[in-house]
Design a protein around this motif. Structure first.
Motif, PDB file in Angstrom:
ATOM      1  N   ASN A 115      28.410 -32.553 -27.840  1.00  0.00           N
ATOM      2  CA  ASN A 115      27.025 -32.135 -27.605  1.00  0.00           C
ATOM      3  C   ASN A 115      26.195 -33.269 -27.000  1.00  0.00           C
ATOM      4  N   LEU A 116      26.418 -34.492 -27.474  1.00  0.00           N
ATOM      5  CA  LEU A 116      25.675 -35.637 -26.935  1.00  0.00           C
ATOM      6  C   LEU A 116      26.054 -35.902 -25.479  1.00  0.00           C
ATOM      7  N   GLN A 135      21.057 -29.106 -26.862  1.00  0.00           N
ATOM      8  CA  GLN A 135      22.238 -29.910 -27.166  1.00  0.00           C
ATOM      9  C   GLN A 135      21.896 -31.057 -28.101  1.00  0.00           C
ATOM     10  N   LEU A 136      20.784 -31.711 -27.864  1.00  0.00           N
ATOM     11  CA  LEU A 136      20.375 -32.817 -28.732  1.00  0.00           C
ATOM     12  C   LEU A 136      20.053 -32.331 -30.139  1.00  0.00           C
ATOM     13  N   ALA A 145      23.289 -31.572 -31.934  1.00  0.00           N
ATOM     14  CA  ALA A 145      23.995 -32.790 -32.324  1.00  0.00           C
ATOM     15  C   ALA A 145      23.344 -33.427 -33.544  1.00  0.00           C
ATOM     16  N   LEU A 204      14.430 -38.842 -28.122  1.00  0.00           N
ATOM     17  CA  LEU A 204      15.745 -38.995 -27.502  1.00  0.00           C
ATOM     18  C   LEU A 204      15.713 -38.561 -26.042  1.00  0.00           C
TER      19      LEU A 204
END
Length: 271
Positions: free
Chosen positions: A139-140, A185-186, A189, A248
């Motif tokens: 995911n990252l 995605q972030l 994760a 992030l």
């Protein structure tokens, strides 16, 4: 006869599923449509994000299975986990349908997918931790692949501009779609890395805990995800969590407006 059948069987166990190819085709076609301005931009963003999310789920679970295979669980191939077929997961409703529904309703990327790893076949605590860590790492990496082009400004020269409640914005629809999918995605994760029973974060530290601690925590594993869901519905927790996600995104040079507009475009059935 037996020896001739064995290699063929292994090849079939690892052959990419037609279902995954369809997902990739949908992802690629919708990406082209949004990037080029073909068709309805909002519906194109919806298809791009949903198919991209499903592709990431497949890769997430493939990473778990592939790492388990190298760790000693040779049964993952026969279970279909190496074919990237989401229909092979242990529970399609909980693994795919609910995470996608939650993403559509709330804009949060929840951990999905579930592959059954026969842990007794794997020796060594580090191997167990790596198996659990492999999924969130995907995911990252996926998030980085989505956000780097946006943060680097590679899409800034587009003649297409997204509209927000009738106002034209200086962002391309494709950049916004990448920003929103990158945010998902972030968030997936980060949630998966929480040391909560039932999530990969707990799976990373579990091998290093005492047997007594593992036994005492085990009954709560089925409810760990539900507890996370409940907490995310609390405004203070939700705000704190997404503050971290936005920070992030800032590391990639991506303004949160991209994700905000991306979610607006994604929700084509509104407004």
């Amino acid at each position: 006869m037996t020896f001739a059948a064995t290699p063929r069987s292994r090849s079939e166990d690892r052959r990419i599923s037609p279902v995954f190819w369809v997902l990739l085709a949908t992802l690629g076609t919708s990406a082209w449509a949004v990037y080029s301005g073909y068709g309805n931009a909002r519906f194109g963003v919806f298809l791009f994000v949903v198919s991209g999310w499903m592709v990431s789920l497949c890769l997430h679970e493939y990473a778990h299975a592939r790492t388990a295979l190298h760790g000693g669980d040779i049964t993952v191939g026969a279970k279909g986990y190496l074919t990237l077929n989401p229909l092979k997961y242990t529970n399609v409703l909980l693994s795919l349908v609910l995470p996608i529904a939650f993403m559509i309703l709330s804009g949060i990327g929840l951990p999905g997918g579930s592959v059954w790893i026969e842990r007794h076949r794997i020796q060594g605590r580090l191997k167990h931790s790596l198996i659990s860590a492999a999924g969130p790492l995907v995911n990252l990496v996926f998030a980085a692949a989505l956000l780097v082009p946006v943060g680097a400004g590679w899409l800034d020269g587009s003649d297409l501009h997204a509209t927000w409640y009738g106002y034209e914005l200086p962002y391309s629809p494709f950049a916004c779609a990448l920003g929103f999918l990158g945010l998902l995605q972030l968030s997936a994760a980060l949630l998966n890395l929480l040391p909560v029973p039932g999530l990969d974060g707990y799976g990373i530290i579990e091998p290093w805990l005492s047997a007594k601690t593992r036994r005492s925590v085990e009954p709560f594993a089925p409810y760990g995800m539900l507890a996370v869901f409940a907490l995310l519905w609390q405004p203070e927790v939700n705000s704190f969590f997404f503050g971290i996600v936005h920070d992030l995104m800032g590391l990639f040079g991506v303004d949160t407006d991209y994700a905000t507009v991306g979610r607006y475009l994604f929700s084509f059935w509104k407004n």
